[in-house]
Scaffold this active site. Structure first.
Site, PDB file in Angstrom:
ATOM      1  CE  LYS A   1       3.383 109.753  30.121  1.00 16.94           C
ATOM      2  NZ  LYS A   1       3.543 109.790  28.899  1.00 16.94           N
TER       3      LYS A   1
ATOM      4  CG  HIS B   1       4.061 109.728  23.859  1.00 12.07           C
ATOM      5  ND1 HIS B   1       5.081 110.043  24.873  1.00 12.07           N
ATOM      6  CD2 HIS B   1       3.454 111.112  23.427  1.00 12.07           C
ATOM      7  CE1 HIS B   1       4.885 111.619  24.770  1.00 12.07           C
ATOM      8  NE2 HIS B   1       4.220 112.037  24.044  1.00 12.07           N
TER       9      HIS B   1
ATOM     10  CE1 TYR C   1       8.686 113.951  25.756  1.00 11.70           C
ATOM     11  CE2 TYR C   1       7.802 116.295  26.357  1.00 11.70           C
ATOM     12  CZ  TYR C   1       7.636 114.896  25.831  1.00 11.70           C
ATOM     13  OH  TYR C   1       6.488 114.933  25.442  1.00 11.70           O
TER      14      TYR C   1
ATOM     15  CB  THR D   1       8.580 111.629  28.442  1.00  9.42           C
ATOM     16  OG1 THR D   1       7.415 112.056  29.357  1.00  9.42           O
ATOM     17  CG2 THR D   1       7.829 111.110  27.303  1.00  9.42           C
TER      18      THR D   1
ATOM     19  NE  ARG E   1       2.203 112.452  17.765  1.00  8.79           N
ATOM     20  CZ  ARG E   1       2.560 113.417  18.942  1.00  8.79           C
ATOM     21  NH1 ARG E   1       2.017 114.373  19.307  1.00  8.79           N
ATOM     22  NH2 ARG E   1       3.498 112.714  19.724  1.00  8.79           N
TER      23      ARG E   1
ATOM     24  CG  ASP F   1       0.042 106.792  29.843  1.00 11.72           C
ATOM     25  OD1 ASP F   1       0.322 105.879  29.315  1.00 11.72           O
ATOM     26  OD2 ASP F   1       0.644 107.813  29.938  1.00 11.72           O
ATOM     27  N   GLY F   2      -2.845 105.152  28.953  1.00 13.74           N
ATOM     28  CA  GLY F   2      -3.069 104.735  27.749  1.00 13.74           C
ATOM     29  C   GLY F   2      -4.762 103.779  27.732  1.00 13.74           C
TER      30      GLY F   2
ATOM     31  CD  GLN G   1       6.706 115.316  30.077  1.00  9.86           C
ATOM     32  OE1 GLN G   1       6.416 116.478  30.041  1.00  9.86           O
ATOM     33  NE2 GLN G   1       7.663 114.696  29.324  1.00  9.86           N
TER      34      GLN G   1
ATOM     35  N   GLY H   1      -5.263 110.907  30.312  1.00  7.93           N
ATOM     36  CA  GLY H   1      -4.930 112.127  29.567  1.00  7.93           C
ATOM     37  C   GLY H   1      -5.964 112.757  28.664  1.00  7.93           C
ATOM     38  NE  ARG H   2      -5.985 110.845  22.374  1.00  3.98           N
ATOM     39  CZ  ARG H   2      -4.981 109.928  22.375  1.00  3.98           C
ATOM     40  NH1 ARG H   2      -4.867 108.917  23.183  1.00  3.98           N
ATOM     41  NH2 ARG H   2      -3.754 109.979  21.314  1.00  3.98           N
TER      42      ARG H   2
ATOM     43  CB  SER I   1       3.433 105.459  28.777  1.00  2.66           C
ATOM     44  OG  SER I   1       2.768 106.309  27.958  1.00  2.66           O
TER      45      SER I   1
ATOM     46  NE  ARG J   1      -0.225 112.795  21.368  1.00  2.00           N
ATOM     47  CZ  ARG J   1      -0.939 113.629  20.887  1.00  2.00           C
ATOM     48  NH1 ARG J   1      -2.011 113.491  20.200  1.00  2.00           N
ATOM     49  NH2 ARG J   1      -0.309 115.010  20.603  1.00  2.00           N
TER      50      ARG J   1
END
Length: 381
Positions: free
Chosen positions: A247, A271, A159, A185, A194, A302-303, A157, A325-326, A269, A274
Site C-alpha cells: 500500500k 496515504h 508498517y 504500508t 500535518r 483509496d483517496g 495492515q 477511510g475518512r 494510495s 497525509r
C-alpha cells in the site's frame, strides 16, 4: 404515513415561514442522506484536535483537495438501451467474495470517533458483506476485532517497524487470528508534516493495544523504519502464508518492482494525502499502474472516493476495489456501527444507480470506455 407527514410539515413551513415544524420534518425524513451530511456531523461533534487529526492533509493540502477534484475531471460516457433490470455488484478480492467493490481502509485510532472503535467498524463491514483492513495503530486489538466478526473478511495492515521483532509478532498474531491478507504500508518511512496536528500538539489519546510495548504517543515519533527496502517485502513473505498487498504505490516503476517481489496486490494510495504533498491524485495514477502490472497482481485504490460515480470510475480504470477511510470514520462518529453501515449502504446505492445509468448490469460490464478526461471535450468547444 411518515412520508406523508413529512411532506405536510414541509408544505406548512413553505406556506407559513414562522412554522417551527420544519426542523422536525427534516429530522423525520432522515437528513443523513449523503456523505457530506456525515462529514458535517463529524466536524460539528468531534473535538477539534481529534477532528483535525483525521481530516488533516500534508503541508498545503494540495493533494488532499486534488484527490477529490481529480474524480470530477473524469467524465462518464454512458451506454443506453442495455438490460439493467438485474444489477450485480458482487466481486472478489484475492479470491474472497465480497458484496461490492467498496471496502474499508486501515484508519488508526478509531475510538476517537466512537467508543466501540474498530469493533463497530468491522461489524458494519460484516453486515454489508465487504472487507475491512485493520490498522496496526488501531485502538482495538487484532484479536478483539477478529472475535467481534469472525465471519467478516479481514485484512491486517502493518508498517515495517524499526524493531523487526515487533513487525514479526504482529504478522504472526494476524495470521493466527484469521486475517486473510497482509497490507504493508510503504509510504511512511517518516511522518509527513500535518500542520493542524502540529498546532494542536496532537498525541494519541488512547492506548494502541497492538503496539502497547512501544508506548507510541506522538505521530511525529512513530517507530517505523526509515531504512526499509524491498528486501523487507521478501522477508515478510518468508514469515507468512498470507498474500501481501503493498500500500502506497504511485509510480509505474514501483508497481513493477512490487510484482518482481511477488506481491499479490498493489494498493494505489497517497496515504489520504497525509504524507508527501503535491503528489498525483490516486485516480490519476491508477491507469498507468494497472497497465504496467498487466494483471499479474490485483490493483486497489483509496483517496478521494466520495460518490458512487467515483467507485464506477475507479473500477472502469482497472481497480479491483476501492477502499474508503475518512467517510467510514464520519459514519462511525455519527452512530457507531450503524453509521458506518449507513455510509457503506449510501455509497453502494449510488454505485448501483451509476452502474444502471451507464448501461452496466454487472462488474464485468464496467470498462475504460466509460471514462474520458474532460480535456477531450475542450477542442470541440
Amino acid at each position: 404515513r411518515q412520508g406523508h407527514t413529512c411532506v405536510t410539515n414541509l408544505l406548512q413551513w413553505l406556506l407559513v415561514p414562522s412554522c417551527s415544524d420544519f426542523h422536525a420534518a427534516i429530522v423525520a425524513a432522515n437528513t443523513m442522506i449523503r456523505l457530506s451530511d456525515f462529514e458535517q456531523y463529524a466536524r460539528e461533534h468531534l473535538a477539534k484536535k481529534w477532528k483535525d487529526f483525521h481530516a488533516d492533509g500534508a503541508c498545503g493540502q494540495f493533494t488532499l483537495k486534488d484527490n477529490e477534484a481529480a474524480f470530477q475531471r473524469l467524465k462518464l460516457l454512458p451506454r443506453i438501451l442495455r438490460d439493467v433490470s438485474h444489477l450485480a455488484t458482487e466481486t472478489t478480492i484475492l479470491g474472497e467474495k465480497i458484496s461490492m467493490p467498496i471496502c474499508i481502509s486501515p484508519s488508526g485510532s478509531q475510538k476517537i470517533a466512537h467508543l466501540d472503535g474498530e469493533v463497530a467498524m468491522v461489524k458494519a463491514a460484516r453486515s454489508m458483506g465487504t472487507c475491512m483492513a485493520l490498522s496496526a495503530y488501531a485502538t482495538c486489538s487484532i484479536e478483539e476485532v477478529s472475535e467481534a466478526a469472525p465471519d467478516c473478511l479481514r485484512w491486517f495492515q502493518v508498517y515495517i517497524m524499526s524493531d523487526p521483532n515487533v513487525t514479526k509478532q504482529l504478522v504472526f498474531r494476524a495470521e493466527a487470528a484469521g486475517y486473510k491478507a497482509l497490507v504493508v504500508t510503504v509510504d511512511v518511512p517518516i511522518a509527513g508534516i500535518r500542520y493542524a496536528s502540529v498546532r494542536n500538539q496532537f498525541e494519541f489519546p488512547l492506548k494502541l493495544p497492538n503496539l502497547e510495548s512501544l508506548n507510541v504517543k506522538s505521530f511525529s515519533k512513530i517507530p517505523n523504519s526509515a531504512a526499509a527496502t524491498w528486501k523487507d517485502i521478501d522477508w515478510l513473505r518468508s514469515l507468512t502464508k498470507m498474500p501481501i498487498v503493498v500500500k502506497g504505490i504511485l509510480t509505474v516503476d514501483d508497481a513493477r518492482e512490487a510484482v518482481k517481489h511477488g506481491v499479490s496486490g498493489i494498493w494505489v494510495s497517497n496515504h489520504g494525502a497525509r504524507q508527501l504533498d503535491t503528489v498525483p491524485s490516486t485516480i490519476e495514477a491508477l491507469p498507468e499502474i494497472v497497465k504496467a502490472v498487466g494483471g499479474t497482481a490485483e490493483v486497489y485504490l483509496d483517496g478521494g472516493v466520495r460518490y458512487g460515480t467515483d467507485v464506477l470510475k475507479a473500477i472502469a480504470l482497472g481497480a479491483r476495489a476501492v477502499f474508503i477511510g475518512r467517510p467510514a470514520l464520519w459514519g462511525l462518529t455519527h452512530s457507531g456501527e450503524n453509521g458506518a453501515r449507513q455510509v457503506l449502504q449510501l455509497l453502494l446505492n449510488e454505485f448501483r444507480v451509476a452502474m444502471a445509468l451507464s448501461g452496466c448490469a454487472a462488474i464485468r460490464d464496467i470498462n475504460k470506455s466509460l471514462v474520458v478526461h474532460e480535456s477531450c471535450f475542450w477542442s470541440k468547444l
